[in-house]
Design an enzyme around this catalytic site. Structure first.
Site, PDB file in Angstrom:
ATOM      1  CB  THR A   1      -3.530  -2.666   1.834  1.00  0.00           C
ATOM      2  OG1 THR A   1      -4.820  -3.279   1.981  1.00  0.00           O
ATOM      3  CG2 THR A   1      -2.464  -3.686   2.204  1.00  0.00           C
TER       4      THR A   1
ATOM      5  CB  THR B   1       0.769   5.267   4.365  1.00  0.00           C
ATOM      6  OG1 THR B   1       2.081   5.107   3.821  1.00  0.00           O
ATOM      7  CG2 THR B   1       0.531   6.740   4.666  1.00  0.00           C
TER       8      THR B   1
ATOM      9  CG  ASP C   1      -5.232   2.260  -0.415  1.00  0.00           C
ATOM     10  OD1 ASP C   1      -4.264   1.975   0.318  1.00  0.00           O
ATOM     11  OD2 ASP C   1      -5.718   1.458  -1.236  1.00  0.00           O
TER      12      ASP C   1
ATOM     13  CB  ALA D   1      -0.127   5.827  -3.740  1.00  0.00           C
TER      14      ALA D   1
ATOM     15  N   GLY E   1       0.097  -1.316  -5.285  1.00  0.00           N
ATOM     16  CA  GLY E   1       0.260  -2.763  -5.330  1.00  0.00           C
ATOM     17  C   GLY E   1       1.577  -3.258  -4.789  1.00  0.00           C
TER      18      GLY E   1
ATOM     19  CD  GLU F   1      -4.242  -1.274  -2.192  1.00  0.00           C
ATOM     20  OE1 GLU F   1      -3.713  -1.054  -1.101  1.00  0.00           O
ATOM     21  OE2 GLU F   1      -3.622  -1.187  -3.271  1.00  0.00           O
TER      22      GLU F   1
HETATM   23  O1  LIG Z   1      -0.675  -3.184  -2.183  1.00  0.00           O
HETATM   24  C1  LIG Z   1      -0.388  -2.269  -1.434  1.00  0.00           C
HETATM   25  C2  LIG Z   1      -0.807  -0.891  -1.580  1.00  0.00           C
HETATM   26  O2  LIG Z   1      -1.067  -0.449  -2.875  1.00  0.00           O
HETATM   27  C3  LIG Z   1      -0.127   0.158  -0.716  1.00  0.00           C
HETATM   28  O3  LIG Z   1      -1.090   1.148  -0.485  1.00  0.00           O
HETATM   29  C4  LIG Z   1       1.118   0.760  -1.313  1.00  0.00           C
HETATM   30  O4  LIG Z   1       2.050  -0.258  -1.612  1.00  0.00           O
HETATM   31  C5  LIG Z   1       1.770   1.801  -0.378  1.00  0.00           C
HETATM   32  O5  LIG Z   1       2.197   1.177   0.780  1.00  0.00           O
HETATM   33  P1  LIG Z   1       3.038   1.946   1.882  1.00  0.00           P
HETATM   34  O6  LIG Z   1       2.132   2.938   2.512  1.00  0.00           O
HETATM   35  O7  LIG Z   1       3.488   0.878   2.843  1.00  0.00           O
HETATM   36  O8  LIG Z   1       4.218   2.586   1.191  1.00  0.00           O
END
Ligand SMILES: O=C[C@H](O)[C@H](O)[C@H](O)COP(=O)(O)O
Length: 238
Positions: free
Chosen positions: A28, A31, A83, A85, A97, A105
């Site tokens: 999620t 990215t 995933d 991070a 998160g 996740e």
């Molecule tokens: O709950 C969300 C997840 O852990 C995401 O993978 C994390 O927040 C990274 O998100 P982004 O790729 O938007 O920085």
């Protein structure tokens, strides 16, 4: 290279680890969404995978783009999870998160033989904790849970604000119907000890420390992508 291009770079490199027939955990966040978009192109081109989404948001995106989905109950053992991070350290301990999907996740990553993290250089840190740690809690007894977290953190030498996450006027609610405290502890020297301690609090459903879960991180920076393995080993990809 701007931030989005770096996410695309990391997602593109991750796609090389996806093989025909794989059962795939799909992460999620922004990215992971680049990964979903690229994966959908491959699926349209004939790649056969079965995906298990880590959030309703990711599930919607996969359905829109035509990535075949199963539930984790239908497909309880996965080959690979990819995933994003919020923070990654040199041993591949993570904070996750930021998008509120940490519980699913972690369940999905735990059901996977391998987890690959995709991120840009801004997420790499020496010690976790600059990003506030998401702690998912049961709404019942949240004041008592807050006090328990504060007491326990203080025993580990950690202090800081626990902010109840909001979505506009409302309290933010996760896909599982829980709430989140974002804990600004600052640097967390012993993430493993904190993780174990948080798990012992009854009102804590899950926390965003992912330790010994990822086997590889693909980190994209302005000069290209590199891999990071536990203990700071890795290689430049381009
Ligand atoms: O709950 C969300 C997840 O852990 C995401 O993978 C994390 O927040 C990274 O998100 P982004 O790729 O938007 O920085």
């Amino acid at each position: 290279m701007d931030a989005r291009e770096m996410k695309i770079k990391a997602a593109t490199a991750a796609l090389e680890h996806v093989e025909d027939g794989m059962r795939l955990g799909i992460g999620t966040g922004s990215t992971a969404e680049e990964f979903v978009r690229l994966l959908a192109e491959k699926v349209a081109g004939g790649l056969k995978v079965q995906g298990v989404p880590t959030s309703e948001r990711t599930a919607r995106r996969c359905v829109e783009l035509g990535v075949p989905l199963k539930s984790l109950d239908e497909l309880p053992e996965l080959d690979l999870t990819i995933d994003g991070a919020d923070e990654v350290d040199g041993n591949l301990a993570l904070i996750k998160g930021g998008g509120g999907a940490l519980l699913r996740e972690k369940i999905v990553a735990g059901a996977s033989t391998r987890m690959i993290v995709i991120a840009d250089e801004s997420k790499v840190v020496e010690t976790l904790g600059a990003f506030a740690l998401p702690i998912e809690i049961n709404p019942f007894g949240s004041v008592a849970t807050r006090i328990a977290i504060e007491k326990l953190a203080s025993r580990l030498g950690l202090t800081g604000e626990l902010k109840l996450r909001r979505a506009g006027e409302e309290v933010f609610t996760t896909d599982g119907g829980h709430h989140i405290f974002d804990a600004s502890f600052g640097r967390i020297p012993d993430a493993e000890a904190l993780a174990g301690a948080l798990n012992s609090i009854p009102g804590v459903v899950e926390h965003g420390l992912f330790i010994h879960m990822a086997s590889l991180a693909i980190i994209a920076g302005p000069a290209g992508a590199r891999t990071l393995k536990a203990n700071n080993t890795g290689a430049n990809l381009s």
